[in-house]
Enzyme design. Structure first.
Site, short mmCIF file in Angstrom:
data_model
loop_
_atom_site.label_atom_id
_atom_site.label_comp_id
_atom_site.label_asym_id
_atom_site.label_seq_id
_atom_site.Cartn_x
_atom_site.Cartn_y
_atom_site.Cartn_z
N GLU A 1 0.86 -1.28 0.01
CA GLU A 1 0.09 0.11 0.07
C GLU A 1 0.92 1.21 -0.04
O GLU A 1 1.98 1.39 0.88
CB GLU A 1 -0.87 0.03 1.30
CG GLU A 1 -1.95 -0.95 1.10
CD GLU A 1 -2.93 -1.02 2.09
OE1 GLU A 1 -4.15 -1.63 1.94
OE2 GLU A 1 -2.76 -0.56 3.39
N CYS B 1 -1.53 6.48 10.13
CA CYS B 1 -0.52 5.84 10.66
C CYS B 1 -1.01 4.75 11.29
O CYS B 1 -2.19 4.43 12.16
CB CYS B 1 0.10 6.97 11.68
SG CYS B 1 1.50 6.41 12.43
#
Length: 362
Positions: free
Chosen positions: A105, A349
């Site tokens: 990703e 995150c």
């Protein structure tokens, strides 16, 4: 009709070096071996990074013979976009498939100052941080420099449609960058070079969980790249609970390496501190953190925890986040709260992972 497994096997058997893995001087050396003038390297880089062509036939100012030599020696790495998701805040997450069927990703983030890309350096991760999705499946393999470069090229191609450009990047995607050090540095030099995508060193940030020997090595590099440490705790006991790597690379030794880096480079370091409800987010933790960082040229980036289904951590209440920030500021620590981006598409995150698994080859 070829099955996916058969295609993957074929790709593994015929794979050549990625041309994106070559720095300019390496391309010049290869051209010399082929009896070609070295100025051709600049032309090739122009086709790769300015025009962003996908095949050698399009390199019209090169001879047919040279194009054939290039084709026989190097692949122009292309990443297959399996999924492209857009967040309500404009963040875009790409799920790219690699030549061997693994997937990674990559995230494009929109800022007032430009477009930033978060790149991945490994398929999976061995570090085992207890709050992160990237490490759930363990480490599969390192990415080659060309595969990291290809992420930036593919995202830039997507931006070409709206005449935008990638202006900065962070190496904070899947994996521990310093576990793939040589490919990381090759990638950074290619992306930074004026003949490459020419992203300025000061617009690039590398983050590590704390591989101490590589911190000392990174301090000796000639690129003025921003540097960040995933800290997440103010003491060794708590850090070992959150980040098992602390058992191998102790916090006191990590701080010594950080001080060496700051003294050697003169550059400020960023500490990333995730806030996990009831774990590391109390006033006493902030006080301990301020004491730990006293005298270090640094900035603290507070990160409210992002939801990961397989993890048990909860987000710190908003008022507690502000109290934590104030406690640090009152003790002279330069601190900000990270702006959350891409949370609704699992692009924030700690949320990145490879959701499409490699099929078993037979």
């Amino acid at each position: 009709m070829e099955t996916t497994v058969r295609k993957q096997k074929k790709n593994l058997e015929t794979k050549k070096t990625s041309i994106y893995s070559l720095q300019l001087h390496e391309m010049q050396d290869w051209l010399k071996e082929q009896g070609e003038p070295k100025f051709r390297a600049g032309q090739i880089f122009d086709w790769l990074y300015k025009k962003r062509v996908k095949n050698y036939e399009d390199m019209s100012n090169l001879s047919k013979g040279l194009r054939e030599k290039l084709s026989n020696s190097f692949d122009i790495t292309t990443l297959n976009t399996l999924v492209k998701q857009t967040s309500s805040d404009g963040t875009i997450k790409f799920l790219f498939q690699l030549y061997d069927g693994y997937s990674i990703e990559t995230v494009l983030m929109r800022h007032e100052y430009g477009n930033s890309i978060c790149v991945t350096t490994q398929v999976g991760c061995r570090i085992g941080c207890t709050f992160c999705a990237s490490t759930l499946g363990g480490l599969k393999r390192n990415l080659e420099a060309g595969e990291i470069v290809a992420q930036v090229v593919e995202v830039q191609r997507a931006l070409d449609e709206s005449e935008e450009r990638v202006s900065s990047l962070v190496v904070m995607g899947i994996g521990e960058p310093f576990d793939n050090y040589d490919n990381l540095m090759g990638f950074l030099r290619i992306i930074n070079h004026e003949k490459g995508l020419h992203i300025g060193a000061r617009h690039m940030t590398v983050s590590t969980s704390g591989i101490i020997p590589k911190i000392y090595k990174f301090a000796e590099e000639d690129l003025q790249i921003n540097f960040a440490i995933s800290l997440h705790a103010p003491n060794s006991e708590l850090r070992s609970k959150l980040m098992p790597i602390n058992r191998a690379y102790k916090l006191p030794d990590l701080m010594e390496a950080i001080k060496y880096y700051v003294n050697r480079t003169g550059r400020r370091i960023t500490f990333e501190y995730g806030l996990f409800g009831g774990e590391n987010d109390q006033v006493e933790h902030a006080e301990e953190l301020a004491a730990l960082l006293k005298g270090v040229k640094c900035h603290v980036n507070l990160i409210p925890v992002n939801y990961v289904p397989e993890r048990d951590y909860v987000r710190t209440p908003r008022e507690q986040i502000f109290l934590f920030e104030k406690t640090l500021k009152d003790r002279g620590v330069n601190v900000t709260i990270r702006r959350e981006q891409g949370h609704d598409i699992d692009a924030a995150c700690g949320q990145l992972r490879a959701k499409e698994r490699k099929e078993e080859t037979r």
